[in-house]
Design a protein around this motif. Structure first.
Motif, PDB file in Angstrom:
ATOM      1  N   GLY A  18      14.879 -15.719  52.317  1.00 38.39           N
ATOM      2  CA  GLY A  18      13.592 -15.309  52.879  1.00 38.39           C
ATOM      3  C   GLY A  18      12.894 -14.220  52.098  1.00 38.39           C
ATOM      4  N   SER A  19      13.650 -13.382  51.375  1.00 38.36           N
ATOM      5  CA  SER A  19      13.033 -12.269  50.649  1.00 38.36           C
ATOM      6  C   SER A  19      12.144 -12.736  49.501  1.00 38.36           C
ATOM      7  N   PHE A  20      12.375 -13.953  49.007  1.00 40.53           N
ATOM      8  CA  PHE A  20      11.504 -14.480  47.962  1.00 40.53           C
ATOM      9  C   PHE A  20      10.116 -14.833  48.524  1.00 40.53           C
ATOM     10  N   GLY A  21      10.026 -15.092  49.819  1.00 45.82           N
ATOM     11  CA  GLY A  21       8.764 -15.495  50.438  1.00 45.82           C
ATOM     12  C   GLY A  21       7.646 -14.480  50.281  1.00 45.82           C
ATOM     13  N   PRO A  22       7.850 -13.238  50.726  1.00 49.05           N
ATOM     14  CA  PRO A  22       6.779 -12.252  50.578  1.00 49.05           C
ATOM     15  C   PRO A  22       6.412 -11.978  49.120  1.00 49.05           C
ATOM     16  N   TRP A  72      12.326 -20.951  55.485  1.00 45.72           N
ATOM     17  CA  TRP A  72      13.724 -21.357  55.379  1.00 45.72           C
ATOM     18  C   TRP A  72      14.637 -20.179  55.728  1.00 45.72           C
ATOM     19  N   GLY A  73      14.300 -18.989  55.254  1.00 46.38           N
ATOM     20  CA  GLY A  73      15.085 -17.801  55.595  1.00 46.38           C
ATOM     21  C   GLY A  73      15.069 -17.527  57.096  1.00 46.38           C
ATOM     22  N   ILE A  74      13.901 -17.637  57.719  1.00 50.04           N
ATOM     23  CA  ILE A  74      13.789 -17.439  59.169  1.00 50.04           C
ATOM     24  C   ILE A  74      14.605 -18.495  59.913  1.00 50.04           C
ATOM     25  N   CYS A  75      14.553 -19.738  59.448  1.00 51.33           N
ATOM     26  CA  CYS A  75      15.320 -20.824  60.067  1.00 51.33           C
ATOM     27  C   CYS A  75      16.818 -20.501  60.055  1.00 51.33           C
TER      28      CYS A  75
END
Length: 139
Positions: A18-22, A72-75
């Motif tokens: 998830g850290s790649f998202g922001p 995907w990270g949140i999932c």
């Protein structure tokens, strides 16, 4: 390895992904695109500054990538919170299947696009994200 540790480690997996998202979300706007540009430069070694986010299609692709990775990270975060206590091995195997699917497609695409260095970086990310999940946990 215990189920308790796997339960905890799934949080690490969720944060890694998830850290790649922001970071890639920031690539959607020129004034905040430097973290995404640098990340893309790192993933396509050598660090040469050739990657830019000036093209609107690159920024759009960054929006899509950031959204998918954050989602995907949140999932995974909520799988560990809500589902893992009821079906620990099924969650573990599902997360591993997703990681392996990402790894093979991303690495093949990286090689096909002339960015083979990213396939090697993907090995590191895969090992960190999967961590102890490779092995079934004891109750």
């Amino acid at each position: 390895m215990t189920q308790k540790f796997h339960h905890f480690y799934l949080k690490i997996t969720a944060i890694v992904i998830g850290s790649f998202g922001p970071v890639f979300f920031l690539g959607t706007m020129l004034q905040t695109s430097e973290p995404a540009r640098w990340s893309l430069d790192l993933l396509s070694l050598p660090l040469d500054g050739l990657q830019t986010f000036h093209d609107p299609t690159t920024r759009f692709l960054s929006a899509l990538t950031g959204g998918f990775l954050f989602g995907w990270g949140i999932c995974i975060w909520f799988l560990q919170k809500w589902v893992y206590p009821k079906a620990p091995d099924e969650v573990r195997r599902s997360v591993l299947a997703g990681l392996l699917a990402w790894f093979f497609l991303d690495s093949a695409g990286s090689i096909a696009s002339g960015n083979s260095s990213n396939a090697f970086i993907n090995i590191i990310v895969l090992l960190i994200a999967a961590g102890p999940l490779w092995k079934k946990a004891k109750n």
